[in-house]
Design a protein around this motif. Structure first.
Motif, PDB file in Angstrom:
ATOM      1  N   ILE A  97       1.194  -1.185   0.337  1.00  0.00           N
ATOM      2  CA  ILE A  97       0.096   0.215   0.332  1.00  0.00           C
ATOM      3  C   ILE A  97       1.019   1.153   0.146  1.00  0.00           C
ATOM      4  CG2 ILE A  97      -1.604   1.033   0.786  1.00  0.00           C
ATOM      5  CD1 ILE A  97      -2.633  -1.689   0.293  1.00  0.00           C
ATOM      6  N   ILE A  98       0.844   1.575  -1.152  1.00  0.00           N
ATOM      7  CA  ILE A  98       1.100   3.437  -1.142  1.00  0.00           C
ATOM      8  C   ILE A  98       0.599   4.931  -0.408  1.00  0.00           C
ATOM      9  CG2 ILE A  98       3.141   4.906  -2.754  1.00  0.00           C
ATOM     10  CD1 ILE A  98       3.231   2.304  -4.283  1.00  0.00           C
ATOM     11  N   GLU A  99       1.675   5.151   0.007  1.00  0.00           N
ATOM     12  CA  GLU A  99       0.492   6.302   0.529  1.00  0.00           C
ATOM     13  C   GLU A  99       1.234   7.743   0.331  1.00  0.00           C
ATOM     14  OE1 GLU A  99      -1.232   7.656   5.265  1.00  0.00           O
ATOM     15  OE2 GLU A  99      -0.054   5.888   5.149  1.00  0.00           O
ATOM     16  N   ARG A 100       1.264   8.461  -0.250  1.00  0.00           N
ATOM     17  CA  ARG A 100       1.677   9.953   0.200  1.00  0.00           C
ATOM     18  C   ARG A 100       1.032  10.521   0.870  1.00  0.00           C
ATOM     19  NH1 ARG A 100       0.644   7.757  -4.817  1.00  0.00           N
ATOM     20  NH2 ARG A 100       2.021   7.310  -6.194  1.00  0.00           N
ATOM     21  N   VAL A 101       2.305  11.147   2.156  1.00  0.00           N
ATOM     22  CA  VAL A 101       1.722  11.785   2.871  1.00  0.00           C
ATOM     23  C   VAL A 101       3.240  13.360   2.909  1.00  0.00           C
ATOM     24  CG1 VAL A 101       1.348  10.276   4.522  1.00  0.00           C
ATOM     25  CG2 VAL A 101       3.727  11.340   4.372  1.00  0.00           C
ATOM     26  N   ARG A 102       2.393  14.792   3.104  1.00  0.00           N
ATOM     27  CA  ARG A 102       3.320  15.576   3.347  1.00  0.00           C
ATOM     28  C   ARG A 102       4.126  15.544   3.947  1.00  0.00           C
ATOM     29  NH1 ARG A 102       2.567  19.606  -0.468  1.00  0.00           N
ATOM     30  NH2 ARG A 102       3.313  21.383  -0.062  1.00  0.00           N
ATOM     31  N   HIS A 103       5.362  15.655   4.267  1.00  0.00           N
ATOM     32  CA  HIS A 103       5.973  15.561   5.077  1.00  0.00           C
ATOM     33  C   HIS A 103       6.207  17.402   6.344  1.00  0.00           C
ATOM     34  CE1 HIS A 103       9.877  16.081   7.850  1.00  0.00           C
ATOM     35  NE2 HIS A 103      10.740  14.913   7.310  1.00  0.00           N
ATOM     36  N   PRO A 104       5.840  16.980   7.448  1.00  0.00           N
ATOM     37  CA  PRO A 104       5.624  17.828   8.299  1.00  0.00           C
ATOM     38  C   PRO A 104       7.241  19.315   8.729  1.00  0.00           C
ATOM     39  CG  PRO A 104       6.151  15.930   9.791  1.00  0.00           C
ATOM     40  CD  PRO A 104       6.203  15.576   8.218  1.00  0.00           C
ATOM     41  N   ARG A 105       7.595  18.882   8.444  1.00  0.00           N
ATOM     42  CA  ARG A 105       8.752  19.771   8.342  1.00  0.00           C
ATOM     43  C   ARG A 105       9.499  20.859   6.821  1.00  0.00           C
ATOM     44  NH1 ARG A 105      13.540  19.383  11.610  1.00  0.00           N
ATOM     45  NH2 ARG A 105      12.447  20.399  13.396  1.00  0.00           N
ATOM     46  N   TYR A 106       9.723  19.630   6.412  1.00  0.00           N
ATOM     47  CA  TYR A 106       9.743  20.396   4.831  1.00  0.00           C
ATOM     48  C   TYR A 106       8.991  20.490   3.648  1.00  0.00           C
ATOM     49  CZ  TYR A 106      13.803  19.186   7.608  1.00  0.00           C
ATOM     50  OH  TYR A 106      14.795  18.408   8.083  1.00  0.00           O
ATOM     51  N   ALA A 107       7.550  20.165   4.065  1.00  0.00           N
ATOM     52  CA  ALA A 107       6.376  20.175   3.364  1.00  0.00           C
ATOM     53  C   ALA A 107       6.900  19.615   1.991  1.00  0.00           C
ATOM     54  CB  ALA A 107       6.421  22.036   3.414  1.00  0.00           C
ATOM     55  N   LYS A 108       7.395  18.665   1.494  1.00  0.00           N
ATOM     56  CA  LYS A 108       7.666  17.722   0.464  1.00  0.00           C
ATOM     57  C   LYS A 108       6.642  16.577   0.713  1.00  0.00           C
ATOM     58  CE  LYS A 108      11.544  15.131  -2.736  1.00  0.00           C
ATOM     59  NZ  LYS A 108      12.123  14.864  -2.215  1.00  0.00           N
ATOM     60  N   THR A 109       6.162  16.093  -0.633  1.00  0.00           N
ATOM     61  CA  THR A 109       5.799  14.829  -0.292  1.00  0.00           C
ATOM     62  C   THR A 109       6.400  13.513  -1.030  1.00  0.00           C
ATOM     63  OG1 THR A 109       4.423  16.395  -1.890  1.00  0.00           O
ATOM     64  CG2 THR A 109       3.484  13.309  -1.995  1.00  0.00           C
ATOM     65  N   VAL A 110       6.005  12.624   0.583  1.00  0.00           N
ATOM     66  CA  VAL A 110       7.062  11.238   0.572  1.00  0.00           C
ATOM     67  C   VAL A 110       6.392  10.194   0.441  1.00  0.00           C
ATOM     68  CG1 VAL A 110       8.230  10.739   2.438  1.00  0.00           C
ATOM     69  CG2 VAL A 110       8.197  12.772   2.905  1.00  0.00           C
ATOM     70  N   GLN A 111       6.566   8.676   0.045  1.00  0.00           N
ATOM     71  CA  GLN A 111       5.576   8.011  -0.158  1.00  0.00           C
ATOM     72  C   GLN A 111       5.859   6.928   0.804  1.00  0.00           C
ATOM     73  OE1 GLN A 111       6.581   6.032  -3.835  1.00  0.00           O
ATOM     74  NE2 GLN A 111       5.302   7.355  -4.870  1.00  0.00           N
ATOM     75  N   ARG A 112       5.353   6.175   1.414  1.00  0.00           N
ATOM     76  CA  ARG A 112       5.363   6.021   2.497  1.00  0.00           C
ATOM     77  C   ARG A 112       4.070   3.882   1.762  1.00  0.00           C
ATOM     78  NH1 ARG A 112       4.521   9.037   7.691  1.00  0.00           N
ATOM     79  NH2 ARG A 112       5.993  10.145   7.298  1.00  0.00           N
TER      80      ARG A 112
END
Length: 160
Positions: free
Chosen positions: A102-117
């Motif tokens: 399951i690929i979840e795209r979330v926004r990094h809390p500090r750098y505001a970059k979209t990260v895949q988890r």
């Protein structure tokens, strides 16, 4: 006429107060045997006390605070929905089990970059018809084994 006996004033009070007032007397009962100076309750006060309810003979489950009772949700349907996820099958080498990423795209809390988890979920595949690369829809279910808590609902897209 005023009755000045020690227990006479308690006869006119509400039940809760009588129970609270008699609790220290019960706790002092072993001490009464040791100390003969403690005065005994008069017979009139004992007669005025309400009868206690009979003790429960069966070991029925008593509800703890915060625990729902059996009648709380009897009339209402369950409101909680089971979780549904979509992912890609990355392994099907086990019998009736598929490992789904399951690929979840979330926004990094500090750098505001979209990260895949990525999460790997073990899903029950009753028909055993999924192949590596298939896109599938999973739904949450009761625990089926140590790691399996999901079920393959349908294959959305077959692998090429």
């Amino acid at each position: 006429m005023v009755d000045n006996t020690p227990g006479a004033d308690m006869a006119n009070e509400p039940e809760e107060t009588q129970e609270v007032a008699t609790a220290p007397a019960k706790a002092a009962a072993p001490a009464k045997a040791a100390k003969s100076a403690t005065p005994a309750k008069p017979a009139a006060a004992k007669a005025a006390a309400p009868a206690k309810p009979a003790a429960k003979t069966s070991k029925a489950h008593t509800r703890r605070p915060g625990e729902p009772s059996a009648t709380d949700g009897a009339d209402e349907p369950r409101t909680g929905r089971r979780k549904v996820r979509e992912g890609i099958v990355i392994s099907n080498s086990m019998e009736k089990t598929a490992v789904v990423a399951i690929i979840e795209r979330v926004r990094h809390p500090r750098y505001a970059k979209t990260v895949q988890r990525t999460k790997r979920l073990y899903a029950h595949d009753e028909a055993n018809d999924t192949r590596v690369g298939d896109r599938v829809r999973l739904s949450e279910t009761r625990p089926l084994s140590k790691l399996k808590r999901w079920r393959v609902d349908q294959v959305l897209e077959r692998a090429r």
